[in-house]
Design an enzyme around this catalytic site. Structure first.
Site, short mmCIF file in Angstrom:
data_model
loop_
_atom_site.label_atom_id
_atom_site.label_comp_id
_atom_site.label_asym_id
_atom_site.label_seq_id
_atom_site.Cartn_x
_atom_site.Cartn_y
_atom_site.Cartn_z
CG PHE A 1 -1.85 1.03 1.49
CD1 PHE A 1 -3.07 1.03 0.82
CD2 PHE A 1 -1.60 2.04 2.42
CE1 PHE A 1 -4.01 2.01 1.05
CE2 PHE A 1 -2.55 3.03 2.66
CZ PHE A 1 -3.76 3.01 1.98
CB THR B 1 3.65 7.02 3.99
OG1 THR B 1 2.58 6.58 4.82
CG2 THR B 1 4.57 7.91 4.80
CB ALA C 1 2.09 13.34 2.48
CB ILE D 1 6.16 1.35 0.82
CG1 ILE D 1 5.92 2.83 0.45
CG2 ILE D 1 5.03 0.45 0.34
CD1 ILE D 1 4.76 3.52 1.18
CD GLN E 1 10.99 -3.09 35.31
OE1 GLN E 1 11.39 -2.56 34.28
NE2 GLN E 1 11.58 -2.90 36.47
CD GLU F 1 -2.41 -0.71 8.53
OE1 GLU F 1 -3.63 -0.69 8.64
OE2 GLU F 1 -1.75 -1.73 8.27
N GLY F 2 -1.49 5.07 10.60
CA GLY F 2 -2.05 6.21 11.31
C GLY F 2 -1.53 6.23 12.73
N1 COS Z 1 -14.42 7.47 5.35
C1 COS Z 1 -15.06 8.17 4.39
N2 COS Z 1 -14.76 9.46 4.12
C2 COS Z 1 -13.80 10.05 4.84
C3 COS Z 1 -13.10 9.38 5.85
C4 COS Z 1 -13.45 8.03 6.10
N3 COS Z 1 -12.85 7.32 7.06
N4 COS Z 1 -12.21 10.22 6.41
C5 COS Z 1 -12.34 11.39 5.78
N5 COS Z 1 -13.30 11.28 4.83
C6 COS Z 1 -13.76 12.33 3.91
C7 COS Z 1 -14.32 13.52 4.69
O1 COS Z 1 -15.68 13.33 4.98
C8 COS Z 1 -14.08 14.65 3.74
O2 COS Z 1 -15.09 14.62 2.75
P1 COS Z 1 -15.65 16.01 2.14
O3 COS Z 1 -14.49 16.63 1.42
O4 COS Z 1 -16.75 15.58 1.23
O5 COS Z 1 -16.10 16.82 3.30
C9 COS Z 1 -12.78 14.28 3.05
O6 COS Z 1 -12.65 12.84 3.20
C10 COS Z 1 -11.58 14.96 3.68
O7 COS Z 1 -11.62 14.64 5.06
P2 COS Z 1 -10.89 15.50 6.17
O8 COS Z 1 -11.15 16.97 5.90
O9 COS Z 1 -11.24 14.98 7.51
O10 COS Z 1 -9.37 15.21 5.81
P3 COS Z 1 -8.05 15.67 6.50
O11 COS Z 1 -7.11 16.08 5.43
O12 COS Z 1 -8.33 16.65 7.61
O13 COS Z 1 -7.42 14.31 7.14
C11 COS Z 1 -7.22 12.37 8.50
C12 COS Z 1 -8.13 13.42 7.84
C13 COS Z 1 -6.23 12.97 9.49
C14 COS Z 1 -8.17 11.44 9.24
C15 COS Z 1 -6.45 11.59 7.40
O14 COS Z 1 -5.53 12.40 6.75
C16 COS Z 1 -5.72 10.37 7.94
O15 COS Z 1 -6.33 9.32 8.17
N6 COS Z 1 -4.42 10.49 8.16
C17 COS Z 1 -3.60 9.34 8.58
C18 COS Z 1 -3.15 8.61 7.38
C19 COS Z 1 -2.51 7.32 7.75
O16 COS Z 1 -3.10 6.46 8.38
N7 COS Z 1 -1.27 7.19 7.32
C20 COS Z 1 -0.55 5.99 7.54
C21 COS Z 1 0.02 5.55 6.26
S1 COS Z 1 -0.72 4.20 5.58
S2 COS Z 1 0.25 2.73 6.40
#
Ligand code: COS
Length: 382
Positions: free
Chosen positions: A122, A125, A129, A156, A336, A363-364
């Protein structure tokens, strides 16, 4: 504790248990020390049909739910988190195809992944970002019948080992996260290279590499879903995959508790085994209680997803954050209980503690999980 598993579910656990005891435990320290990708064990997992679990029967899978994937992942994690991570990361890699791919894509790729002949990865990242997944900079520009990819993906899992990559790239950078799209990219495509294998604190046997795209041309039919849907595909994928990270925490912690308990029953100080001392007994009691609480939350989240519940972000994030924080605590406590020996590489506790840390990050991060939970809570209430 009886979780009322079906015969099929018990069989999955038993198969994984055998792999853990016979194939994983004898070599895990060496794999970790030398950072060797566990190819033979992954092959065993494939031969045992465990990659088929979540893939529908029409694509040569077994059509089970996320719950069964969690059972398998938990048991493999009890043996070694590098192995479990490599297994689970392939699932994370094919989920976008399963969730949003079209029939042709599913027919082409899922049977290969179900058999375990090929692994998936997947690619979300990037250097700039991580938590801010909407800020990816890799670009995909449509030129005739091809998209041309340029950019770099970072850290990755299964990078270099996998054959099939689900990659997120900007097709319309002006639109922010709504301008991202998802693609399938095959290893060996011209313009697609790998960085060196990263030298990590834990899960050292798993493969973590950069993916480098330099004018990499991929057929436009490799787009998953529609243009601009990439961020949504990534979010939906992570919602479904996070309970499996929780199950990694449960399995790893269970393994650490088993080691600590066995040691506490034989280690003597002040003429008694240390398991007779209240200080140690209370630690063991807390470890066992926390593991069982996490297991319940992970199983519940997985079953909620399998039952078709739509709103799963909060529950999924809760299972990941609780089980991974628990695993960090339990593995630290295991070290420990082992005392000075726990700090030495001749016992498995120190490796388990090093391995646990990644669960709070990948994964976040757990800070992002808490953001997801809080946002949902404030929006929708309890
Ligand atoms: N399911 C469906 N839709 C989703 C969603 C979900 N779980 N999360 C967000 N969305 C949608 C929102 O509803 C929003 O839609 P609209 O534009 O129609 O309003 C859109 O996606 C953008 O969402 P949001 O504004 O909340 O996005 P952000 O940029 O603020 O980021 C987080 C949200 C922080 C939750 C996201 O960037 C994230 O999950 N980051 C972590 C990523 C991660 O896990 N990285 C690890 C690498 S993979 S191993």
């Amino acid at each position: 504790m009886n979780y009322f598993l079906t015969e099929e579910q018990r069989m999955i656990v038993d198969i994984c248990k055998e792999i853990t005891e016979k194939k994983i435990k004898p070599v895990r320290a060496e794999l970790d020390q030398n950072q060797v990708f566990p190819s033979e064990i992954i092959q065993e997992i494939g031969n045992a049909d465990l990659f088929r679990l979540f893939i529908p029967e029409e694509y040569e899978g077994m059509g089970t739910g996320i719950f069964e994937v969690c059972l398998a992942t938990e048991e493999l994690s009890r043996g070694d988190l590098s192995v479990a991570t490599s297994y689970a990361a392939s699932g994370l890699g094919f989920l976008p195809i399963l969730i949003s791919g079209n029939k042709q894509q599913k027919e082409k790729y899922l049977p290969l992944l179900a058999s375990g002949q090929k692994l998936a990865a997947f690619g979300l990242t990037e250097p700039e970002a991580g938590s801010d997944a909407g800020a990816i900079q890799t670009k995909a520009v449509l030129e005739g019948d091809y998209y041309v990819l340029n950019g770099t993906k970072q850290w990755i899992t299964n990078g270099g080992e996998a054959d099939i990559y689900t990659i997120f790239a900007m097709t319309d950078p002006k639109k922010g996260s709504r301008g991202a799209s998802a693609f399938i990219v095959k290893k060996g495509t011209e313009g697609f290279d790998f960085g060196k294998k990263e030298d990590k604190m834990g899960i050292r046997a798993s493969a973590t590499r950069e993916l480098i795209f330099n004018n990499c041309k991929i057929p436009k039919e490799n787009m998953i879903g529609r243009e601009g849907m990439g961020f949504l595909v990534a979010m939906k994928t992570l919602d479904q995959s996070r309970p499996a990270v929780g199950s990694q925490g449960v399995g790893l912690a269970q393994g650490a508790l088993e080691e600590a308990l066995a040691y506490a029953k034989v280690r003597k100080q002040f003429s008694n085994t240390i398991s007779s001392f209240q200080a140690i007994r209370h630690m063991l009691a807390d470890m066992a209680t926390q593991i069982e609480a996490a297991r319940n939350l992970v199983y519940y989240a997985a079953k909620a997803i399998d039952s078709g519940q739509k709103d799963i972000s909060r529950l999924s994030a809760m299972s990941k954050v609780f089980a991974s924080d628990m695993a960090m605590q339990v593995t630290t406590d295991a070290v420990q209980i082992f005392g000075g020996y726990g700090y030495m590489k001749e016992y498995p506790a120190e490796k388990m503690m090093r391995d646990a840390k990644i669960l709070q990050i990948y994964e976040g991060t757990n800070q992002i999980q808490r953001d997801v939970i809080a946002l949902d809570l404030v929006k929708k209430g309890f």
